[in-house]
Design an enzyme around this catalytic site. Structure first.
Site, mmCIF file in Angstrom:
data_model
loop_
_atom_site.group_PDB
_atom_site.id
_atom_site.type_symbol
_atom_site.label_atom_id
_atom_site.label_comp_id
_atom_site.label_asym_id
_atom_site.label_seq_id
_atom_site.Cartn_x
_atom_site.Cartn_y
_atom_site.Cartn_z
ATOM 1 N N HIS A 118 47.188 10.893 -30.691
ATOM 2 C CA HIS A 118 46.967 12.515 -30.597
ATOM 3 C C HIS A 118 48.029 13.134 -31.496
ATOM 4 C CE1 HIS A 118 44.141 13.478 -27.351
ATOM 5 N NE2 HIS A 118 43.859 12.276 -27.679
ATOM 6 N N ASP A 156 54.446 13.018 -36.913
ATOM 7 C CA ASP A 156 55.720 13.820 -36.791
ATOM 8 C C ASP A 156 56.096 14.166 -35.642
ATOM 9 O OD1 ASP A 156 53.690 15.720 -36.101
ATOM 10 O OD2 ASP A 156 53.702 16.823 -37.946
ATOM 11 N N SER A 163 54.812 16.056 -33.313
ATOM 12 C CA SER A 163 54.916 17.549 -33.067
ATOM 13 C C SER A 163 54.261 17.561 -31.677
ATOM 14 C CB SER A 163 53.858 18.330 -33.997
ATOM 15 O OG SER A 163 52.641 17.435 -34.360
ATOM 16 N N PRO A 199 38.720 13.835 -32.124
ATOM 17 C CA PRO A 199 37.281 13.643 -31.319
ATOM 18 C C PRO A 199 37.670 13.855 -29.946
ATOM 19 C CG PRO A 199 38.064 11.733 -32.928
ATOM 20 C CD PRO A 199 39.635 12.686 -32.805
ATOM 21 N N HIS A 221 40.433 1.705 -26.466
ATOM 22 C CA HIS A 221 39.770 1.879 -25.153
ATOM 23 C C HIS A 221 39.745 0.652 -24.445
ATOM 24 C CE1 HIS A 221 37.698 6.096 -26.260
ATOM 25 N NE2 HIS A 221 39.196 6.190 -26.153
ATOM 26 N N ASP A 254 37.669 -0.034 -19.579
ATOM 27 C CA ASP A 254 37.046 -1.341 -19.732
ATOM 28 C C ASP A 254 37.250 -1.878 -17.967
ATOM 29 O OD1 ASP A 254 36.641 -3.850 -20.077
ATOM 30 O OD2 ASP A 254 38.308 -4.573 -21.442
ATOM 31 N N THR A 257 38.635 -6.101 -18.018
ATOM 32 C CA THR A 257 39.838 -6.625 -18.072
ATOM 33 C C THR A 257 40.606 -5.233 -18.383
ATOM 34 O OG1 THR A 257 39.380 -7.064 -20.414
ATOM 35 C CG2 THR A 257 39.260 -8.895 -18.987
ATOM 36 N N ASP A 265 41.963 -6.680 -25.245
ATOM 37 C CA ASP A 265 41.378 -7.828 -25.901
ATOM 38 C C ASP A 265 39.963 -6.997 -26.268
ATOM 39 O OD1 ASP A 265 39.738 -7.014 -23.561
ATOM 40 O OD2 ASP A 265 40.479 -8.862 -22.576
#
EC number: 1.11.1.7
Length: 316
Positions: free
Chosen positions: A61, A69, A71, A159, A189, A236, A239, A244
């Site tokens: 992000h 930077d 920010s 996104p 993710h 996930d 796991t 992984d």
């Protein structure tokens, strides 16, 4: 032709950015830089195992909208709404901010006015990734911190969980990232969690891609969401605390959590890479490491641009 020219300029930027940075930037000015960060993130990860996912998300992000930077760390004032208070950043976990503040505090005691917050985020992300089983990659150092942070500048640059895959591809390509790099970075993710509000509206609808039994389980897990909006589910489910390639295997089985996850397997432009990474974890790790290193160099400030903040949450 214009798009080819833009891609060439982005490639040139990444090349020149890397040439200005070095992996041993603090070897003389702050020789314990890496040790201090490693000690800080290890202690935090032991006490709160969700820290790794929190910092990786914080890193994305910060870097993806306008460059690495720091920010995203700046707090708002009465005169300015900063990035961290934009709607898309309100769900960033506090543990991500906390571990960066801890590292900065320790570094200021050891090496005052020397280490940038943006370098701290980049190294902490890499080191935390390793603690949960992820790949190592070199982090080039010498970034400086932004003097500005405006929520208004984030419009449509990050996104959302509900963003269609076609738009996500466009967003990444506009920053100089290929479809394959986007799919590789989505592997973040593999760890972390998402709040029910980010996906519960799609559960139970027709043709959403959810495995039927998984959809039932999600409905049950989020049953009290209207009363408790903090309820969340692991990204996930197989796991959840290990980095992984199970994330990609889950997508093939309808076990993706977010709309953007399902989009990766429903779109032929991205499905090929999902299949590839689901079969070959070594390749996924290699491509993820390269993409993370590339992202860490995006939009950086060096030389006389920017500053070395004394506190990561405030401009000097």
């Amino acid at each position: 032709m214009a798009s080819l020219k833009s891609l060439f300029l982005l490639f040139l930027f990444f090349f020149t950015a890397q040439s200005r940075l070095t992996t041993n930037f603090y070897s003389k000015t702050c020789p314990r830089f890496l040790d201090i960060i490693r000690d800080t993130i290890t202690n935090k990860q032991i006490t709160n195992p969700t820290t790794a996912a929190a910092v990786i998300r914080l890193f994305f992000h910060d870097c993806f909208p306008n460059g690495c930077d720091a920010s995203v760390l700046i707090s708002s004032t009465a005169f300015n709404t900063a990035e961290r208070d934009s709607s898309i950043n309100l769900s960033l976990p506090g543990d991500g901010f906390d571990v960066i503040v801890r590292a900065k505090t320790a570094l200021e005691l050891a090496c005052p006015n020397t280490v940038s917050c943006s370098d701290i985020i980049s190294v902490a992300t890499r080191d935390l990734l390793i603690t949960v089983g992820g790949p190592y990659y070199d982090v080039f150092l010498g970034r400086r911190d932004s003097r500005t942070s405006k929520s208004s500048l984030l419009t449509d640059l990050l996104p959302l969980p509900s963003t269609p895959i076609s738009k996500i591809i466009q967003q990444f390509e506009s920053k100089g990232f290929t479809v394959q790099e986007m799919v590789a970075l989505s592997g973040a993710h593999s760890i972390g969690f998402s709040h029910c509000k980010e996906f519960v509206g799609r559960v139970g609808r027709n043709n959403t891609g959810y495995n039927p039994r998984f959809a039932v389980a999600l409905k049950k897990a989020c049953a009290n969401y209207p009363k408790d909006p903090t309820i969340s589910v692991f990204n996930d489910i197989m796991t959840p605390n290990k980095f992984d390639n199970m994330y990609y295997q889950n997508l093939k089985k309808g076990l993706g959590l977010l709309e953007s996850d399902h989009g990766l397997y429903s779109d032929p432009r991205t499905r090929y890479f999902v299949d590839l990474y689901a079969k070959n974890q070594d390749l996924f790790f290699k491509d993820f490491a390269k993409a993370m290193q590339k992202l860490s160099l995006f939009g950086i400030q060096t030389g006389r641009r920017g500053e070395i903040r004394r506190r990561c949450d405030a401009i000097n």
